[in-house]
Design an enzyme around this catalytic site. Structure first.
Site, PDB file in Angstrom:
ATOM      1  N   SER A   1       0.826  -1.191   0.000  1.00  0.00           N
ATOM      2  CA  SER A   1       0.000   0.000   0.000  1.00  0.00           C
ATOM      3  C   SER A   1       0.874   1.260   0.000  1.00  0.00           C
ATOM      4  O   SER A   1       1.758   1.398  -0.841  1.00  0.00           O
ATOM      5  CB  SER A   1      -0.932  -0.047   1.216  1.00  0.00           C
ATOM      6  OG  SER A   1      -1.927   0.917   1.135  1.00  0.00           O
TER       7      SER A   1
ATOM      8  N   ASP B   1      -8.714  -6.656  -4.262  1.00  0.00           N
ATOM      9  CA  ASP B   1      -8.364  -5.340  -3.721  1.00  0.00           C
ATOM     10  C   ASP B   1      -8.990  -4.273  -4.616  1.00  0.00           C
ATOM     11  O   ASP B   1      -8.606  -4.110  -5.768  1.00  0.00           O
ATOM     12  CB  ASP B   1      -6.836  -5.209  -3.712  1.00  0.00           C
ATOM     13  CG  ASP B   1      -6.355  -3.890  -3.114  1.00  0.00           C
ATOM     14  OD1 ASP B   1      -7.200  -3.007  -2.825  1.00  0.00           O
ATOM     15  OD2 ASP B   1      -5.139  -3.742  -2.931  1.00  0.00           O
TER      16      ASP B   1
ATOM     17  N   HIS C   1      -7.847  -5.344   0.092  1.00  0.00           N
ATOM     18  CA  HIS C   1      -6.584  -4.618   0.215  1.00  0.00           C
ATOM     19  C   HIS C   1      -5.703  -5.183   1.330  1.00  0.00           C
ATOM     20  O   HIS C   1      -4.485  -5.248   1.203  1.00  0.00           O
ATOM     21  CB  HIS C   1      -6.899  -3.140   0.479  1.00  0.00           C
ATOM     22  CG  HIS C   1      -5.690  -2.261   0.490  1.00  0.00           C
ATOM     23  ND1 HIS C   1      -4.854  -2.156  -0.594  1.00  0.00           N
ATOM     24  CD2 HIS C   1      -5.176  -1.452   1.444  1.00  0.00           C
ATOM     25  CE1 HIS C   1      -3.872  -1.309  -0.304  1.00  0.00           C
ATOM     26  NE2 HIS C   1      -4.040  -0.875   0.921  1.00  0.00           N
TER      27      HIS C   1
END
Lengths: 207, 375
Positions: free
Chosen positions: B154, B319, B352
């Site tokens: 991320s 995600d 995610h």
């Protein structure tokens, strides 16, 4: 044949396939290998021809094997094309004995010649003598180059040298070179559609 | 938690940098401290150092546990340890709390030398570029000229990417996981909702809540709830919570009816109890501003032309915060520069947050890639 002998034979045969393709490449070329499996062809081309480039593969285990082999692999499904790859960003796009496992044959061939200056294609010829004999005897062929039973084959397109060349003509694809080999790996000149088990092509766009 | 592959007991460290740091915004930080942890041993050639960058709410506590708090296990402990994919028998691994963080590095909670009071809202906005510049000072301090790898998920992946651009010769492998080359309008929109939740909390006091002796916990709680929705996939939420009822029947009230409400409230409360609101605001802005292509008329391949590292890029099928297509943008920009890259699109239903899980295939990919890095 023992398991070891089988493996040695398979490896010899693989090296022979790889060598045919390597012979067509210039040292240092930038290539894209579609359906690259565990990346062994790319590694061979790197070692023998100093080529750079990427493999493209959809199968997760094959992607893992590529990474283990130190081969740069892009995980994506090429059935829908090569979206994201720039026009003529590679010297050559290769598809080694994988075209028959994909549905969108025409799109893949067109896309290969969009992203690369030349395409290299190899596939098993379904009209090879022993395959015809198998069908005549009432069975789907299982051979050196078609090593799968009908119920677990990854192949989804069954075509011959003659069929492939018809398609190339229809798509305006120029056949620049063709090589055909029998099951023993001997080059075949006479009636390749009957005598050739494995076919290799260099393809381009007519200029 | 299997302790046999744990790095075991760890002790956070701190280092102070006295040289002022000019930030991307133009503001100058007169000096700063970074909190960090290390696992494994730096080899004689200093060639085995790996930097692990944290995401929005992470910290320098990547692996192991503390003597006085054995339940506090590092946030990526399933990845880092002896015999684990990021093997501390091979690598010297560093976790760092980013500048502006609230886990010990200089940030809004720190005392400002000029005033003797907390920075609060006066703490300057920090960008991903600034984090990397600060991390480079830590590398210098530790005698690390070149990272064997910098990795993160991320926002952490953005730092790995930024390392390859800001210090192309100091990073051999950039591992960018569940990340994106920039935020989409939708991503920014979610961040803005989170920020407005905090800023509109009456206890926020323009960021000077410390001086009022209060905390904007309601805003922070809401911000985290919104964030959490984007970390999970629709399918996983359906599987985990579905429409399960807390009390077995509809209560016809605004109290918790559905289990998902309970879950979000729990996550929000947990987070708001320890995270600093100003840090959260700043982190979301760092995300929003990150866009290496911005200086190149939006052309990512031009922005990545400087990179020299080899790349590992991975995304997760479910995600939707940073969908696989966002990772592919990075991959194709690398391809345009003929940079070396492997890209895996991992089938995982956890959205995610998948990058934090120990999915077998995902970890096998990391193990294989890290295993091939020469040290």
């Amino acid at each position: 044949m023992t398991e070891h002998e089988r493996r040695v034979k398979a490896e010899q045969r693989e090296r022979f396939d790889f060598a045919v393709i390597a012979n067509w490449l210039q040292p240092g070329e930038h290539v894209l290998d579609l359906g690259c499996g565990d990346g062994r062809l790319l590694r061979y081309l790197d070692e023998t021809r100093d080529v750079t480039g990427y493999g493209v593969e959809i199968d997760p285990e094959s992607v893992l094997a590529c990474i283990c082999n130190g081969v740069d692999v892009i995980q994506m499904n090429i059935e829908s094309g090569l979206l994201g790859f720039e026009d003529h960003s590679f010297d050559r796009a290769i598809i080694s004995q994988a075209l028959q496992t994909m549905h969108t044959t025409e799109r893949i061939l067109s896309e290969m010649l969009r992203v690369a200056d030349e395409a290299v294609v190899s596939f098993p010829n379904f009209a090879y003598r022993s395959n015809r004999a198998a069908i005549a005897a009432g069975h789907m062929p299982v051979s050196e180059d078609l090593p799968y039973d009908w119920f677990d084959t990854p192949n989804v397109r069954f075509f011959t040298i003659v069929d492939f060349e018809d398609l190339c003509a229809r798509l305006g694809i120029e056949i620049r070179e063709r090589l055909a080999f029998d099951e023993a790996g001997r080059e075949v000149a006479d009636d390749p559609n009957l005598n050739g088990s494995l076919a290799f092509y260099r393809l381009g766009r007519k200029s | 938690m299997s302790s046999e592959n744990s790095v075991g007991l760890v002790t956070p460290q701190r280092v102070r940098f006295a040289t002022p740091l000019t930030l991307k915004s133009g503001a100058v930080l007169p000096g700063f401290e970074l909190a960090y942890e290390t696992y494994g041993t730096l080899n004689a050639e200093r060639s085995n150092a790996v930097l692990v960058c944290h995401a929005l709410a992470g910290s320098h506590h990547v692996a192991g546990f503390y003597a006085d708090d054995p339940e506090n296990i590092g946030w990526w402990d399933n990845l880092v340890g002896p015999g684990k994919p990021l093997d501390t028998d091979k690598f010297f691994v560093i976790g760092v709390n980013n500048l502006g963080g609230c886990y010990g590095s200089t940030g809004p909670l720190s005392i400002r030398p000029e005033t003797g009071k907390r920075y609060g809202a006066d703490f300057p906005l920090i960008t991903v570029e600034d984090w990397v510049a600060a991390q480079a000072r830590l590398a210098d301090h530790l005698g690390i000229d070149t990272w064997a790898a910098v990795l993160g998920g991320s926002l952490g992946g953005m730092q790995a990417l930024e390392w390859s651009l800001q210090f192309p010769d100091r990073i051999r492998h950039a591992m960018v996981i569940a990340s994106a080359p920039k935020l989409s309008a939708q991503n920014i929109a979610f961040n803005e909702v989170a920020r407005q939740a905090i800023i509109s909390d009456p206890d926020f006091h323009g960021g000077y809540y410390a001086e009022h002796g209060v905390l904007p916990t309601r805003g922070l709680r809401l911000a985290r709830m919104v964030g959490h929705i984007t970390y999970l996939s629709d399918s996983q939420m359906a599987e985990k919570f579905g429409r399960q009822l807390r009390h077995g029947e509809h209560k016809f009230s605004y109290d918790v009816d559905f289990e998902i409400e309970s879950y979000l409230r729990y996550q929000g409360n947990k987070f708001a109890a320890f995270f600093d609101a100003n840090t959260y605001l700043m982190m979301t802005k760092a995300l929003d501003y990150f866009d290496p292509a911005y200086a190149y008329a939006g052309h990512l391949p031009s922005a990545l032309a400087r990179a020299r590292a080899r790349f590992f890029v991975a995304s997760f099928s479910t995600d939707w915060r940073f969908a696989p297509a966002r990772s592919r943008e990075i991959v194709f920009a690398l391809l345009d520069n003929r940079l070396r890259v492997v890209y895996a699109e991992i089938d995982c239903d956890a959205g995610h947050d998948s990058f934090l899980l120990d999915d077998q295939h995902y970890h096998a990919l990391l193990r294989a890639y890290l295993g091939n890095i020469a040290v």
